[in-house]
Design an enzyme around this catalytic site. Structure first.
Site, mmCIF file in Angstrom:
data_model
loop_
_atom_site.group_PDB
_atom_site.id
_atom_site.type_symbol
_atom_site.label_atom_id
_atom_site.label_comp_id
_atom_site.label_asym_id
_atom_site.label_seq_id
_atom_site.Cartn_x
_atom_site.Cartn_y
_atom_site.Cartn_z
ATOM 1 C CE LYS A 71 -4.013 1.985 0.059
ATOM 2 N NZ LYS A 71 -4.964 1.799 1.153
ATOM 3 C CB SER A 90 -3.264 -0.861 -3.789
ATOM 4 O OG SER A 90 -3.580 -2.077 -4.424
#
Length: 370
Positions: free
Chosen positions: A165, A234
């Site tokens: 992330k 992401s």
């Protein structure tokens, strides 16, 4: 050597704020909340800069877990790695995958082979002007190696999926850099998601020896011949550092699970999905041919940047109504769901430097039957 037991639980959700399935498993004793290390989820947002379903889902999970752990919601978010991927287009079904880890005294006698192991680390906070550039690549590589050590994995060949992330730019962050006399890689918040994902993926490739060190700033989103076969990244608005989760197999684990992977060369590469399933003893549409059971599939998807798939033109990059990442998630999600026999699979859009251009890694976790 540290010995651990790793668990994996897939839980369906009725919405981004639905924690009932997880709390039910905690209530029944199936999951010890103190053992939760990471939660990966698919939410029904748009996957873009303004996809607040991701933040909503994390907030709901932290609030629910806080009393279970005797912590504040903010402390829960620091303790557990949350990666929410927005976008459940087509047949993709919203769900979370919960990873647990517990230390045990020793590996049981007679337990053979390497088993699923998980490790976690994070980088320092980045300055806005560092996103999508060599600083993010270098720091991510360091964090990947730290997460491998945390997982008890020494050989890069045993790493099958690295979930990250990473941050993105906002107008405020761009202005902060400008005020200090620095320019960011882009001034577009949406484009910054790709820069951050790409640089993070290149960091994985450097750490695992998939490419040489010394990647330049100008290589990000340009040198698509440079990529990782196991990276999945992401972008999110809620952080300014990278959270790194390494999934692989290790002799230090006594898990009931194992993980394998393959690399899709393009969005319709069914053979790669089949190879990933077969790597853990599974076949298409038949989850228990060798005594193993499918837990989940994790994959990256993107519209091929050259505008074609196997010589035929696609229009995903030219649609002004629907983002190309949403097209790609729907296409790859449908392919994988059909082969896996379930739409509850984790397919994330935006695969810059994550597998070859237009393709991406696909990893499968299976549980050994008793």
């Amino acid at each position: 050597m540290r010995t651990t037991s790793v668990g994996v639980f897939k839980v369906a959700t009725r919405g981004p704020g639905d924690v009932s399935g997880l709390m039910s498993m905690i209530g029944s004793g199936a999951i010890d909340p103190a053992s939760i290390l990471a939660i990966l989820g698919k939410t029904e947002g748009n996957g873009g800069v303004n996809d607040f379903t991701r933040e909503y889902a994390v907030a709901a999970l932290c609030t629910a877990l806080a009393p279970q752990l005797g912590l504040s919601p903010q402390e829960v978010e620091q303790r557990i790695a949350f990666v929410m991927s927005g976008g459940t287009e087509g047949v993709l079904s919203p769900h979370i995958t919960v990873f647990t880890r517990q230390d045990i005294l020793q590996r049981p006698a007679g337990l053979s082979g390497k088993r699923l192991s998980i490790g976690m680390a994070h980088t320092r906070d980045f300055l806005p002007e560092e996103l999508g550039r060599s600083a993010q690549i270098t720091e991510t590589a360091k964090a990947v190696k730290a997460a491998m050590a945390d997982a008890g994995i020494a050989d890069p060949a045993d790493v099958h999926f690295v979930q990250i992330k990473c941050p993105l730019l906002t107008s405020e962050r761009v202005e902060a850099a400008n005020a200090r006399g620095h320019k960011t890689a882009t001034t577009s918040a949406y484009s910054s998601m790709a820069y951050s994902r790409g640089a993070s993926a290149l960091g994985v490739a450097v750490a695992l020896g998939e490419i040489a060190t010394g990647v330049r700033d100008e290589d990000v989103l340009r040198r698509y011949d440079l990529f990782s076969n196991v990276a999945s990244t992401s972008s999110g608005i809620e952080l300014m550092y990278n959270v790194v989760i390494v999934l692989g197999n290790s002799m230090s684990s006594t898990s009931e699970f194992e993980i394998g992977h393959a690399v899709m060369s393009d969005a319709i590469d069914a053979a790669a999905v089949l190879a990933a399933l077969e790597s853990v003893g599974l076949r298409a549409g038949q989850q228990t041919p060798t005594g193993s059971k499918l837990v989940n599939i994790f994959a990256k998807a993107e519209a091929s940047p050259d505008g074609s798939v196997r010589g035929f033109r696609h229009t995903m990059l030219e649609d002004t109504d629907i983002s190309s990442t949403r097209h790609a998630r729907a296409a790859v999600g449908g392919l994988i769901a059909g082969l896996a026999g379930t739409g509850a699979v984790y397919v994330s859009g935006g695969a810059e430097h994550q597998g070859p251009a237009g393709g991406g890694p696909v990893a499968v976790i299976a549980k050994f039957s008793n």
